[in-house]
Design a protein around this motif. Structure first.
Motif, short mmCIF file in Angstrom:
data_model
loop_
_atom_site.label_atom_id
_atom_site.label_comp_id
_atom_site.label_asym_id
_atom_site.label_seq_id
_atom_site.Cartn_x
_atom_site.Cartn_y
_atom_site.Cartn_z
N ALA A 35 55.83 48.76 47.62
CA ALA A 35 57.34 48.45 47.58
C ALA A 35 57.69 47.91 46.33
CB ALA A 35 57.76 47.32 48.68
N LEU A 36 56.86 47.07 45.66
CA LEU A 36 57.55 46.51 44.51
C LEU A 36 56.99 47.21 43.42
CD1 LEU A 36 56.68 42.61 45.09
CD2 LEU A 36 58.76 43.87 45.03
N GLY A 37 56.39 48.50 43.35
CA GLY A 37 56.12 49.33 42.23
C GLY A 37 57.07 49.66 41.27
N SER A 38 58.13 49.78 41.87
CA SER A 38 59.50 50.29 40.91
C SER A 38 60.14 48.89 40.35
CB SER A 38 60.43 51.11 41.89
OG SER A 38 61.13 50.33 43.07
N VAL A 39 60.02 47.98 40.86
CA VAL A 39 60.59 46.62 40.57
C VAL A 39 59.95 46.30 39.29
CG1 VAL A 39 61.36 44.58 40.99
CG2 VAL A 39 61.53 46.26 42.83
N PHE A 40 58.58 46.04 39.42
CA PHE A 40 57.66 45.67 38.44
C PHE A 40 56.54 46.74 38.11
CE2 PHE A 40 58.45 41.84 41.19
CZ PHE A 40 59.38 41.27 40.38
N PRO A 41 57.15 47.69 37.32
CA PRO A 41 56.22 48.86 36.81
C PRO A 41 54.97 48.14 36.03
CG PRO A 41 58.35 49.31 35.96
CD PRO A 41 58.43 47.87 36.74
N GLY A 42 53.78 48.77 36.83
CA GLY A 42 52.46 48.42 36.08
C GLY A 42 51.70 47.58 37.28
N ILE A 43 52.33 46.98 38.22
CA ILE A 43 51.59 46.25 39.25
C ILE A 43 50.46 47.07 40.26
CG2 ILE A 43 53.19 44.43 39.25
CD1 ILE A 43 53.85 45.11 42.06
N ASP A 44 50.89 48.33 40.35
CA ASP A 44 50.15 49.16 40.92
C ASP A 44 48.83 49.45 40.42
OD1 ASP A 44 51.14 50.58 38.91
OD2 ASP A 44 51.38 52.37 40.00
N GLY A 45 48.62 48.83 39.21
CA GLY A 45 47.27 49.05 38.47
C GLY A 45 46.69 47.69 38.39
N TRP A 46 46.83 46.82 39.39
CA TRP A 46 46.08 45.46 39.79
C TRP A 46 44.71 45.53 39.64
CZ3 TRP A 46 43.29 44.19 43.94
CH2 TRP A 46 43.69 45.02 45.11
N GLN A 47 43.97 46.66 40.44
CA GLN A 47 42.55 46.61 40.52
C GLN A 47 41.99 47.10 39.22
OE1 GLN A 47 42.61 49.57 43.75
NE2 GLN A 47 41.59 48.17 45.06
N ALA A 48 42.59 47.85 38.40
CA ALA A 48 41.84 48.28 37.26
C ALA A 48 42.08 46.88 36.23
CB ALA A 48 42.41 49.33 36.56
N ALA A 49 43.03 46.04 36.37
CA ALA A 49 43.47 45.17 35.22
C ALA A 49 42.40 44.03 35.46
CB ALA A 49 44.65 44.57 35.53
N VAL A 50 41.51 43.77 36.51
CA VAL A 50 40.55 42.85 36.77
C VAL A 50 39.03 43.45 36.81
CG1 VAL A 50 39.81 40.89 38.10
CG2 VAL A 50 42.23 41.57 37.80
N PRO A 51 38.39 43.48 35.87
CA PRO A 51 37.16 43.82 35.85
C PRO A 51 35.91 43.34 37.08
CG PRO A 51 37.21 42.08 34.10
CD PRO A 51 38.40 42.52 34.83
N PRO A 52 35.35 44.13 37.57
CA PRO A 52 34.42 43.83 38.81
C PRO A 52 33.28 43.34 38.36
CG PRO A 52 34.08 46.25 38.50
CD PRO A 52 35.32 45.58 37.33
N VAL A 53 33.15 42.15 37.45
CA VAL A 53 32.13 41.64 37.10
C VAL A 53 31.93 40.30 37.61
CG1 VAL A 53 30.80 40.75 34.79
CG2 VAL A 53 32.18 42.60 34.46
N LYS A 54 30.94 39.99 38.57
CA LYS A 54 30.78 38.53 39.33
C LYS A 54 30.87 37.48 38.21
CE LYS A 54 28.86 38.90 43.56
NZ LYS A 54 27.94 38.28 44.46
N TYR A 55 31.68 36.45 38.84
CA TYR A 55 31.75 35.29 38.11
C TYR A 55 32.32 35.36 36.89
CZ TYR A 55 28.36 34.37 42.00
OH TYR A 55 27.89 34.43 43.02
N GLN A 56 33.18 36.39 36.34
CA GLN A 56 34.00 36.32 35.35
C GLN A 56 35.45 36.46 35.52
OE1 GLN A 56 32.86 39.59 32.61
NE2 GLN A 56 35.20 39.71 31.79
#
Length: 122
Positions: free
Chosen positions: A91-112
Motif C-alpha cells: 500500500a505504501l510503495g507509491s508513497v515511499f518508493p523503495g520500501i518494497d526492497g526492504w528484504q534486499a536492503a538487510v543482508p541475511p548474515v546472522k548476528y550482523q
C-alpha cells in the motif's frame, strides 16, 4: 471491502483487542495504524514521515527485519512478523518508493546488525 479500505466499527474493535501485533495503512486518514497489543494503538500520518529505514535485530532463533518510519518528533517501528506487514508495504510503495526492497536492503548474515535508508524526503 478491499485490502486498503479501513475496517468497519467491529473490525476496528477486533483490531484493537488483538494480542498479535498488526499493522495497516488507513488511506482515508492517511495514517499507518500499528496495534502492538490489546488497546495499544499508534497512528502515524504518512505526511509527517521524513525517512523510512530498514533494520534488523538478531536473537537466538531468528533475524527480524523492521521498517522504521521516522517523523519529526516520532518514530514508528513495524516488524516483518506483524500481521498485515506485506499489505502495508504494498500500500505504501507509491508513497515511499523503495520500501518494497526492504528484504534486499538487510543482508541475511546472522548476528550482523544493519540499518539502510530506503526512502528519504527530498
Amino acid at each position: 471491502m478491499g485490502n486498503n479500505e479501513p475496517p468497519g466499527l467491529l473490525g476496528r474493535l477486533r483490531e484493537r483487542l488483538t494480542t498479535r501485533p498488526c499493522v495497516r495503512f488507513d488511506p482515508v486518514e492517511g495514517t499507518i495504524v500499528h496495534v502492538s497489543g490489546p488497546l495499544s494503538v499508534r497512528e502515524l500520518p504518512v505526511a509527517s514521515v521524513r525517512r523510512v529505514e530498514a533494520g534488523n535485530r538478531d536473537d537466538a532463533s531468528y533475524d527480524t527485519v523492521f521498517l522504521f518510519f521516522h517523523a519529526d518528533d516520532d518514530l514508528l517501528a513495524v516488524s516483518e512478523h506483524d500481521k498485515g506487514f506485506d499489505a502495508l508495504v504494498d500500500a505504501l510503495g507509491s508513497v515511499f518508493p523503495g520500501i518494497d526492497g526492504w528484504q534486499a536492503a538487510v543482508p541475511p548474515v546472522k548476528y550482523q546488525l544493519t540499518s539502510v535508508d530506503l526512502w528519504v524526503r527530498g
